[in-house]
Design a protein around this motif. Structure first.
Motif, PDB file in Angstrom:
ATOM      1  N   LEU A  15      -0.167   8.056  26.578  1.00 34.03           N
ATOM      2  CA  LEU A  15      -1.258   8.825  26.025  1.00 34.03           C
ATOM      3  C   LEU A  15      -2.242   8.856  27.356  1.00 34.03           C
ATOM      4  O   LEU A  15      -3.244   9.765  27.393  1.00 34.03           O
ATOM      5  CB  LEU A  15      -1.983   7.850  24.880  1.00 34.03           C
ATOM      6  CG  LEU A  15      -1.330   8.129  23.541  1.00 34.03           C
ATOM      7  CD1 LEU A  15      -1.843   6.963  22.617  1.00 34.03           C
ATOM      8  CD2 LEU A  15      -1.738   9.435  22.947  1.00 34.03           C
ATOM      9  N   THR A  16      -2.018   8.185  28.334  1.00 36.04           N
ATOM     10  CA  THR A  16      -2.896   8.334  29.198  1.00 36.04           C
ATOM     11  C   THR A  16      -2.369   9.160  30.498  1.00 36.04           C
ATOM     12  O   THR A  16      -3.004   9.273  31.718  1.00 36.04           O
ATOM     13  CB  THR A  16      -3.348   7.053  29.931  1.00 36.04           C
ATOM     14  OG1 THR A  16      -2.011   6.308  30.394  1.00 36.04           O
ATOM     15  CG2 THR A  16      -4.047   6.035  29.065  1.00 36.04           C
ATOM     16  N   LYS A  17      -1.348   9.786  30.445  1.00 42.32           N
ATOM     17  CA  LYS A  17      -0.761  10.595  31.381  1.00 42.32           C
ATOM     18  C   LYS A  17      -1.716  12.011  31.471  1.00 42.32           C
ATOM     19  O   LYS A  17      -1.938  12.469  30.477  1.00 42.32           O
ATOM     20  CB  LYS A  17       0.675  11.231  31.168  1.00 42.32           C
ATOM     21  CG  LYS A  17       1.743  10.108  31.558  1.00 42.32           C
ATOM     22  CD  LYS A  17       3.087  10.545  31.607  1.00 42.32           C
ATOM     23  CE  LYS A  17       3.927   9.531  32.183  1.00 42.32           C
ATOM     24  NZ  LYS A  17       5.352  10.034  32.219  1.00 42.32           N
ATOM     25  N   PRO A  18      -2.122  12.468  32.555  1.00 43.93           N
ATOM     26  CA  PRO A  18      -3.036  13.756  32.696  1.00 43.93           C
ATOM     27  C   PRO A  18      -2.638  14.963  31.654  1.00 43.93           C
ATOM     28  O   PRO A  18      -3.472  15.376  31.223  1.00 43.93           O
ATOM     29  CB  PRO A  18      -2.692  14.050  34.174  1.00 43.93           C
ATOM     30  CG  PRO A  18      -2.399  12.722  34.824  1.00 43.93           C
ATOM     31  CD  PRO A  18      -1.427  12.012  33.989  1.00 43.93           C
ATOM     32  N   GLU A  19      -1.306  15.137  31.756  1.00 43.92           N
ATOM     33  CA  GLU A  19      -1.071  16.379  30.693  1.00 43.92           C
ATOM     34  C   GLU A  19      -1.299  15.912  29.459  1.00 43.92           C
ATOM     35  O   GLU A  19      -1.400  16.984  28.654  1.00 43.92           O
ATOM     36  CB  GLU A  19       0.642  17.061  31.042  1.00 43.92           C
ATOM     37  CG  GLU A  19       1.502  15.709  30.585  1.00 43.92           C
ATOM     38  CD  GLU A  19       1.957  14.766  31.745  1.00 43.92           C
ATOM     39  OE1 GLU A  19       3.198  14.182  31.829  1.00 43.92           O
ATOM     40  OE2 GLU A  19       1.217  14.341  32.509  1.00 43.92           O
ATOM     41  N   VAL A  20      -1.035  14.751  28.852  1.00 40.73           N
ATOM     42  CA  VAL A  20      -1.205  14.418  27.413  1.00 40.73           C
ATOM     43  C   VAL A  20      -2.782  14.492  27.132  1.00 40.73           C
ATOM     44  O   VAL A  20      -3.385  15.158  26.244  1.00 40.73           O
ATOM     45  CB  VAL A  20      -0.772  12.954  27.235  1.00 40.73           C
ATOM     46  CG1 VAL A  20      -1.231  12.737  25.525  1.00 40.73           C
ATOM     47  CG2 VAL A  20       0.629  13.104  27.409  1.00 40.73           C
ATOM     48  N   ILE A  21      -3.728  13.996  28.288  1.00 42.69           N
ATOM     49  CA  ILE A  21      -5.007  14.103  27.992  1.00 42.69           C
ATOM     50  C   ILE A  21      -5.449  15.412  28.157  1.00 42.69           C
ATOM     51  O   ILE A  21      -6.466  15.952  27.112  1.00 42.69           O
ATOM     52  CB  ILE A  21      -5.614  13.414  29.176  1.00 42.69           C
ATOM     53  CG1 ILE A  21      -5.508  11.815  29.255  1.00 42.69           C
ATOM     54  CG2 ILE A  21      -7.359  13.540  29.262  1.00 42.69           C
ATOM     55  CD1 ILE A  21      -5.925  10.961  30.445  1.00 42.69           C
ATOM     56  N   GLU A  22      -5.001  16.288  28.761  1.00 39.81           N
ATOM     57  CA  GLU A  22      -5.525  17.778  28.951  1.00 39.81           C
ATOM     58  C   GLU A  22      -4.990  18.381  27.480  1.00 39.81           C
ATOM     59  O   GLU A  22      -5.849  19.407  27.216  1.00 39.81           O
ATOM     60  CB  GLU A  22      -4.731  18.344  30.284  1.00 39.81           C
ATOM     61  CG  GLU A  22      -5.529  18.261  31.465  1.00 39.81           C
ATOM     62  CD  GLU A  22      -6.984  18.513  31.432  1.00 39.81           C
ATOM     63  OE1 GLU A  22      -7.552  19.524  31.138  1.00 39.81           O
ATOM     64  OE2 GLU A  22      -7.852  17.474  31.958  1.00 39.81           O
ATOM     65  N   ALA A  23      -3.582  18.150  27.291  1.00 40.79           N
ATOM     66  CA  ALA A  23      -3.519  18.555  25.741  1.00 40.79           C
ATOM     67  C   ALA A  23      -4.488  18.407  24.512  1.00 40.79           C
ATOM     68  O   ALA A  23      -4.906  19.319  23.878  1.00 40.79           O
ATOM     69  CB  ALA A  23      -2.161  18.081  25.323  1.00 40.79           C
ATOM     70  N   GLU A  82     -10.871  11.427  26.721  1.00 42.39           N
ATOM     71  CA  GLU A  82     -10.649  10.665  27.948  1.00 42.39           C
ATOM     72  C   GLU A  82     -11.013   9.148  28.001  1.00 42.39           C
ATOM     73  O   GLU A  82     -10.386   8.358  28.426  1.00 42.39           O
ATOM     74  CB  GLU A  82     -11.024  11.155  29.308  1.00 42.39           C
ATOM     75  CG  GLU A  82     -12.353  11.512  29.357  1.00 42.39           C
ATOM     76  CD  GLU A  82     -12.835  13.076  29.034  1.00 42.39           C
ATOM     77  OE1 GLU A  82     -13.889  13.477  29.634  1.00 42.39           O
ATOM     78  OE2 GLU A  82     -12.193  13.239  27.946  1.00 42.39           O
ATOM     79  N   ASP A  83     -11.942   9.200  26.992  1.00 37.67           N
ATOM     80  CA  ASP A  83     -12.550   7.631  27.012  1.00 37.67           C
ATOM     81  C   ASP A  83     -11.897   6.909  25.618  1.00 37.67           C
ATOM     82  O   ASP A  83     -11.764   5.595  25.811  1.00 37.67           O
ATOM     83  CB  ASP A  83     -14.017   7.759  26.300  1.00 37.67           C
ATOM     84  CG  ASP A  83     -14.932   8.341  27.649  1.00 37.67           C
ATOM     85  OD1 ASP A  83     -14.627   8.158  28.662  1.00 37.67           O
ATOM     86  OD2 ASP A  83     -15.877   8.799  27.164  1.00 37.67           O
ATOM     87  N   VAL A  84     -11.091   7.621  24.762  1.00 35.56           N
ATOM     88  CA  VAL A  84     -10.534   7.021  23.722  1.00 35.56           C
ATOM     89  C   VAL A  84      -8.935   6.840  23.859  1.00 35.56           C
ATOM     90  O   VAL A  84      -8.667   5.819  23.441  1.00 35.56           O
ATOM     91  CB  VAL A  84     -10.595   8.044  22.329  1.00 35.56           C
ATOM     92  CG1 VAL A  84      -9.882   7.562  21.255  1.00 35.56           C
ATOM     93  CG2 VAL A  84     -12.125   7.770  22.060  1.00 35.56           C
ATOM     94  N   LEU A  85      -8.434   7.942  24.557  1.00 30.30           N
ATOM     95  CA  LEU A  85      -6.928   7.564  24.637  1.00 30.30           C
ATOM     96  C   LEU A  85      -6.482   6.267  25.206  1.00 30.30           C
ATOM     97  O   LEU A  85      -5.602   5.700  24.868  1.00 30.30           O
ATOM     98  CB  LEU A  85      -6.463   8.794  25.457  1.00 30.30           C
ATOM     99  CG  LEU A  85      -6.431   9.837  24.550  1.00 30.30           C
ATOM    100  CD1 LEU A  85      -5.737  11.145  25.423  1.00 30.30           C
ATOM    101  CD2 LEU A  85      -5.785  10.062  23.327  1.00 30.30           C
ATOM    102  N   PRO A  86      -7.027   5.829  26.278  1.00 24.33           N
ATOM    103  CA  PRO A  86      -6.566   4.607  26.745  1.00 24.33           C
ATOM    104  C   PRO A  86      -6.794   3.122  25.664  1.00 24.33           C
ATOM    105  O   PRO A  86      -5.769   2.406  25.699  1.00 24.33           O
ATOM    106  CB  PRO A  86      -7.550   4.074  27.943  1.00 24.33           C
ATOM    107  CG  PRO A  86      -7.961   5.283  28.476  1.00 24.33           C
ATOM    108  CD  PRO A  86      -8.146   6.219  27.015  1.00 24.33           C
ATOM    109  N   GLY A  87      -7.520   3.020  24.884  1.00 24.28           N
ATOM    110  CA  GLY A  87      -7.711   2.196  23.866  1.00 24.28           C
ATOM    111  C   GLY A  87      -6.574   2.406  22.776  1.00 24.28           C
ATOM    112  O   GLY A  87      -6.008   1.437  22.272  1.00 24.28           O
ATOM    113  N   ILE A  88      -6.316   3.619  22.427  1.00 24.35           N
ATOM    114  CA  ILE A  88      -5.224   3.996  21.601  1.00 24.35           C
ATOM    115  C   ILE A  88      -3.930   3.556  21.900  1.00 24.35           C
ATOM    116  O   ILE A  88      -3.190   3.155  21.511  1.00 24.35           O
ATOM    117  CB  ILE A  88      -5.182   5.665  21.036  1.00 24.35           C
ATOM    118  CG1 ILE A  88      -6.619   5.823  20.450  1.00 24.35           C
ATOM    119  CG2 ILE A  88      -4.044   5.849  20.177  1.00 24.35           C
ATOM    120  CD1 ILE A  88      -6.614   7.492  20.113  1.00 24.35           C
ATOM    121  N   GLU A  89      -3.853   3.942  23.176  1.00 26.45           N
ATOM    122  CA  GLU A  89      -2.520   3.501  23.907  1.00 26.45           C
ATOM    123  C   GLU A  89      -2.034   2.161  23.997  1.00 26.45           C
ATOM    124  O   GLU A  89      -0.817   1.495  23.516  1.00 26.45           O
ATOM    125  CB  GLU A  89      -2.572   4.045  25.300  1.00 26.45           C
ATOM    126  CG  GLU A  89      -1.258   3.792  26.256  1.00 26.45           C
ATOM    127  CD  GLU A  89      -0.964   4.512  27.509  1.00 26.45           C
ATOM    128  OE1 GLU A  89      -0.382   5.297  27.396  1.00 26.45           O
ATOM    129  OE2 GLU A  89      -1.392   3.737  28.417  1.00 26.45           O
TER     130      GLU A  89
END
Length: 450
Positions: free
Chosen positions: A243-251, A431-438
């Protein structure tokens, strides 16, 4: 004395008959039951909705053709489907036949040991005999063993409002998946020309509602993968989360950017408001294009506007443009009558019954391709040739829904719904939420996949 001996003789003469009757009863072919097989009852467990409970109307015909088998249908609301199934299994009252019609999916059922390996019972059975494509049959195999037999095959489609396209002087999108001019960028361009961004509900309308798959599958359309590749060969248990990979964040930024940056997609609040009136935001006539599961075609008679069906546009992922939702039938592991259960399944797969089921269900797409033509012609006002071309393209560029392939998906899906709510409402950034979800997802997977 004569009467006494007569009674003894009669009794002695009955012994061979009784022995013959007893022997015949053991193999089910004797006079003990009129030469008929022992009658058994199987239970078919389903959702309590007309597109599923219609099978009750097929039972009299099936039972007439199989007098030794009785079929009982039990049902539950969608929200209670999984919990009631688990309760019945725990109570040693498991149904014989069902599908993943609740929140959970195939891999969840498989990993919980709920499903019977049908392979030993499939002597003489071939998916090809029921016009089921081999790649569709293979979805429900693990290590070469069959645990489910496909019944219906939904795909992702694009529905579009012809009236809004005409009003914006836009050409209709194509049905041909090989038309590479129909791209995600072109869809956004069209959506901008359809959108009327207004606080007045009567005036507001939006270009596109991009409902591609579940929340964790949507990045796949953009060539990004939330889960490691071993997920699909490891019983639906990912070893890594991305979830914190750049391509996933951009998607994810692209997906939610349709709402808050491009402003061509409806907010959740808008969708909820118009859905309350019409049951589906697209039905309100205020959305130009809707990328959605093909089950929405069943509402075609309720459309108050002219509607068309198109291919999902080409995105960054050249191999995947559609989510497939293939519903199989399972025989549960505790079934005492797998042979009879399979007779019921084979009956439901026959061309005649699959064609009849289209009408009775309101438009369930048959997995039997010999019945598909009837399905394509089932929707008044929509070109059958166009529906056929869209389905064929969706199969070619499709990937099975994550909720069918990932273990413990009901809990994973709930996590994504809850944690992405702030992003969907425009209160938080991706970008602020995905690290927590991961991290929460990793903790969940570590707990449930021990």
């Amino acid at each position: 004395m004569n009467k006494k001996w007569m009674s003894v003789l009669v009794s002695m003469s009955l012994v061979p008959l009784l022995l013959a009757s007893a022997c015949s009863s053991k193999d089910g072919s004797g006079s003990g039951n009129g030469g008929k097989e022992e009658q058994v009852t199987i239970t078919h467990y389903t959702i309590d909705s007309p597109d599923r409970t219609f099978v009750e109307k097929l039972i009299p015909d099936f039972e007439a053709k199989h007098p030794n088998i009785k079929v009982k249908v039990t049902k539950a609301p969608y929200e209670q489907f999984d919990s009631k199934l688990q309760s019945s299994i725990a109570a040693k009252n498991s149904p014989d036949v069902t599908s993943h019609w609740g929140y959970g999916g195939f891999m969840e059922y498989y990993n919980k040991g709920m499903l019977m390996d049908l392979t030993p019972h499939l002597d003489g059975f071939s998916g090809a005999d029921y016009n089921i494509p081999e790649d569709v049959m293979n979805i429900y195999k693990v290590d070469g063993k069959t645990y489910g037999i496909p019944l219906n095959s939904y795909v992702t489609v694009m529905l579009y409002n012809k009236d809004l396209f005409d009003k914006a002087n836009l050409p209709y999108p194509p049905t041909d998946y090989e038309d590479k001019s129909w791209t995600f960028e072109k869809m956004v361009e069209y959506a901008a020309k359809i959108t009327v961004d207004s606080k007045n509900l009567d005036e507001a309308q939006y270009g596109v509602d991009f409902g591609f798959g579940e929340r964790d599958q949507r990045p796949q359309y953009f060539g990004a993968n939330v889960y490691s590749e071993d997920t699909w060969t490891n019983g639906g248990k990912p070893s890594e989360v991305n979830l914190t990979k750049p391509e996933v964040i951009e998607a994810y930024k692209t997906i939610y950017g349709l709402i808050y940056d491009k402003k061509v997609s409806p907010t959740p609040a808008f969708s909820q408001t118009v859905s309350g009136q019409f049951g589906d935001p697209f039905l309100s006539g205020k959305i130009g294009m809707s990328v959605v599961g093909s089950w929405s075609l069943a509402a075609s008679s309720d459309f108050s506007f002219n509607v068309g069906v198109a291919a999902v546009p080409q995105g960054p992922n050249e191999k995947v443009r559609s989510v497939l939702y293939v519903d199989p039938l399972f025989v549960l592991k505790d079934s005492k009558h797998p042979k009879e259960a399979l007779e019921w399944i084979k009956y439901l797969l026959s061309t005649e019954v699959q064609e009849k089921s289209i009408e009775l269900s309101g438009g369930n797409p048959p997995v039997n391709q010999a019945a598909a033509e009837k399905y394509y012609n089932n929707f008044e006002g929509i070109d059958p040739a166009g529906i056929k071309q869209v389905f064929e393209g969706a199969y070619k560029y499709g990937f099975e829904s994550y909720n069918h392939l990932i273990s413990n998906y009901s809990q994973i899906n709930e996590l994504f719904i809850n944690e992405l709510a702030g992003v969907e409402n425009g209160e938080k950034k991706v970008e602020d939420v995905l690290p927590g979800i991961e991290q929460k997802l990793k903790d969940l997977l570590a707990r449930v996949n021990k």
